[in-house]
Design a protein around this motif. Structure first.
Motif, PDB file in Angstrom:
ATOM      1  N   LYS A  85     -14.571  -7.862   1.976  1.00 57.32           N
ATOM      2  CA  LYS A  85     -14.940  -7.088   3.171  1.00 57.32           C
ATOM      3  C   LYS A  85     -14.897  -7.979   4.409  1.00 57.32           C
ATOM      4  O   LYS A  85     -14.444  -7.564   5.470  1.00 57.32           O
ATOM      5  N   GLU A  86     -15.358  -9.227   4.276  1.00 58.60           N
ATOM      6  CA  GLU A  86     -15.298 -10.156   5.398  1.00 58.60           C
ATOM      7  C   GLU A  86     -13.853 -10.484   5.757  1.00 58.60           C
ATOM      8  O   GLU A  86     -13.496 -10.564   6.932  1.00 58.60           O
ATOM      9  N   MET A  87     -13.017 -10.667   4.749  1.00 60.00           N
ATOM     10  CA  MET A  87     -11.643 -11.098   4.978  1.00 60.00           C
ATOM     11  C   MET A  87     -10.772  -9.976   5.543  1.00 60.00           C
ATOM     12  O   MET A  87     -10.021 -10.201   6.491  1.00 60.00           O
ATOM     13  N   ILE A  88     -10.853  -8.771   4.998  1.00 62.87           N
ATOM     14  CA  ILE A  88      -9.917  -7.718   5.407  1.00 62.87           C
ATOM     15  C   ILE A  88     -10.402  -6.902   6.593  1.00 62.87           C
ATOM     16  O   ILE A  88      -9.617  -6.178   7.205  1.00 62.87           O
ATOM     17  N   GLY A  89     -11.679  -7.005   6.928  1.00 63.73           N
ATOM     18  CA  GLY A  89     -12.189  -6.275   8.089  1.00 63.73           C
ATOM     19  C   GLY A  89     -12.051  -4.776   7.912  1.00 63.73           C
ATOM     20  O   GLY A  89     -12.420  -4.227   6.881  1.00 63.73           O
ATOM     21  N   ASP A  90     -11.451  -4.121   8.915  1.00 63.33           N
ATOM     22  CA  ASP A  90     -11.334  -2.657   8.859  1.00 63.33           C
ATOM     23  C   ASP A  90     -10.031  -2.187   8.224  1.00 63.33           C
ATOM     24  O   ASP A  90      -9.736  -0.999   8.201  1.00 63.33           O
ATOM     25  N   LYS A  91      -9.239  -3.106   7.682  1.00 62.36           N
ATOM     26  CA  LYS A  91      -7.997  -2.723   7.004  1.00 62.36           C
ATOM     27  C   LYS A  91      -8.300  -2.263   5.578  1.00 62.36           C
ATOM     28  O   LYS A  91      -9.297  -2.670   4.974  1.00 62.36           O
ATOM     29  N   THR A  92      -7.428  -1.455   5.027  1.00 62.68           N
ATOM     30  CA  THR A  92      -7.501  -1.154   3.601  1.00 62.68           C
ATOM     31  C   THR A  92      -6.908  -2.346   2.860  1.00 62.68           C
ATOM     32  O   THR A  92      -6.169  -3.150   3.451  1.00 62.68           O
ATOM     33  N   PRO A  93      -7.188  -2.492   1.563  1.00 61.23           N
ATOM     34  CA  PRO A  93      -6.569  -3.596   0.817  1.00 61.23           C
ATOM     35  C   PRO A  93      -5.042  -3.585   0.905  1.00 61.23           C
ATOM     36  O   PRO A  93      -4.411  -4.632   1.018  1.00 61.23           O
ATOM     37  N   GLU A  94      -4.449  -2.395   0.881  1.00 58.19           N
ATOM     38  CA  GLU A  94      -2.991  -2.287   0.973  1.00 58.19           C
ATOM     39  C   GLU A  94      -2.488  -2.741   2.338  1.00 58.19           C
ATOM     40  O   GLU A  94      -1.479  -3.458   2.438  1.00 58.19           O
ATOM     41  N   GLN A  95      -3.173  -2.317   3.400  1.00 59.79           N
ATOM     42  CA  GLN A  95      -2.782  -2.730   4.754  1.00 59.79           C
ATOM     43  C   GLN A  95      -2.930  -4.242   4.919  1.00 59.79           C
ATOM     44  O   GLN A  95      -2.068  -4.894   5.502  1.00 59.79           O
ATOM     45  N   PHE A  96      -4.016  -4.776   4.387  1.00 54.12           N
ATOM     46  CA  PHE A  96      -4.247  -6.215   4.506  1.00 54.12           C
ATOM     47  C   PHE A  96      -3.174  -6.998   3.771  1.00 54.12           C
ATOM     48  O   PHE A  96      -2.633  -7.980   4.289  1.00 54.12           O
ATOM     49  N   GLU A  97      -2.836  -6.576   2.546  1.00 56.92           N
ATOM     50  CA  GLU A  97      -1.810  -7.277   1.780  1.00 56.92           C
ATOM     51  C   GLU A  97      -0.465  -7.241   2.506  1.00 56.92           C
ATOM     52  O   GLU A  97       0.221  -8.258   2.619  1.00 56.92           O
ATOM     53  N   ALA A  98      -0.087  -6.064   3.024  1.00 52.95           N
ATOM     54  CA  ALA A  98       1.187  -5.947   3.745  1.00 52.95           C
ATOM     55  C   ALA A  98       1.183  -6.857   4.976  1.00 52.95           C
ATOM     56  O   ALA A  98       2.175  -7.543   5.261  1.00 52.95           O
ATOM     57  N   TRP A  99       0.069  -6.885   5.694  1.00 52.50           N
ATOM     58  CA  TRP A  99      -0.045  -7.734   6.881  1.00 52.50           C
ATOM     59  C   TRP A  99       0.047  -9.218   6.512  1.00 52.50           C
ATOM     60  O   TRP A  99       0.783  -9.986   7.138  1.00 52.50           O
ATOM     61  N   ALA A 100      -0.681  -9.633   5.470  1.00 54.49           N
ATOM     62  CA  ALA A 100      -0.703 -11.038   5.067  1.00 54.49           C
ATOM     63  C   ALA A 100       0.687 -11.496   4.631  1.00 54.49           C
ATOM     64  O   ALA A 100       1.135 -12.594   5.001  1.00 54.49           O
TER      65      ALA A 100
END
Length: 199
Positions: A85-100
């Motif tokens: 939750k701290e790492m991805i903020g307001d992104k979904t896990p899928e959005q965060f992975e795509a961004w990373a």
């Protein structure tokens, strides 16, 4: 132990030209999702804060930890959830992975290190990936696929990728290469392929 490995990685990012200059990136393969989260937490007190991410199959779902608030201290499940939750903020896990992944591939000076467990060890193509740190027991095809993540040359300052082994896997590397390529060169004369696979 994890803190010592983080020190090693930070040392490389300070001394290795591709890593220090932001043209090269690294992948750290952790043994478990919990360890990946612990690594990320440790990196938050280093110069890689804001430049590393965890990409795993973990879904930061509050329902998964609803029974974890036991009053007996932090559990592994709760730690993973709160770290994500701290790492991805307001992104979904899928959005965060795509961004990373996009940052890692296209902006290596910004996303310098990906911490993974099983994801991105096959089929993930990031030519900037220069170092892979192995802190997970792997063998055979899985090991061969993992070390291939750093075999793409993207510029003149990258001759080859580096494999840093924290699990004493190097004995299995030769076997993995032999198993993976077994039969692949049967139609060639010995002198034509001599030196193709070398130490």
């Amino acid at each position: 132990r994890l803190e010592e490995i983080v020190k090693d990685i930070i040392f490389d990012f300070e001394k290795i030209p591709r890593l220090e200059q932001g043209t090269g990136t690294a992948i750290l393969v952790a043994g478990t999702i919990y360890e990946a989260c612990r690594y990320w937490e440790i990196f938050q007190s280093t110069e890689l804060k804001g430049h590393c991410a965890v990409v795993t199959s973990y879904d930061a779902n509050s329902a998964a930890v609803k029974d974890e608030y036991t009053g007996e201290g932090e559990t592994e499940e709760l730690f993973k959830y709160e770290t994500y939750k701290e790492m991805i903020g307001d992104k979904t896990p899928e959005q965060f992975e795509a961004w990373a992944k996009e940052e890692f591939i296209n902006h290596p000076g910004d996303m310098k290190l990906l911490i993974v467990v099983s994801k991105l060890l096959t089929g993930f193509d990031a030519p900037s990936a220069t170092y892979i740190y192995l802190d997970k027991k792997m063998r055979d095809h899985d090991l061969f696929q993992a070390i291939c993540r750093v075999n793409r040359v993207d510029s003149e300052d990258k001759d080859f990728g580096y494999i840093i082994d924290y699990q004493d896997l190097f004995g299995a590397v030769k076997g993995a290469i032999e198993d993976y390529t077994n039969g692949a060169f049967d139609q060639y004369d010995t002198e034509d392929i001599q030196g193709l696979l070398s130490n």
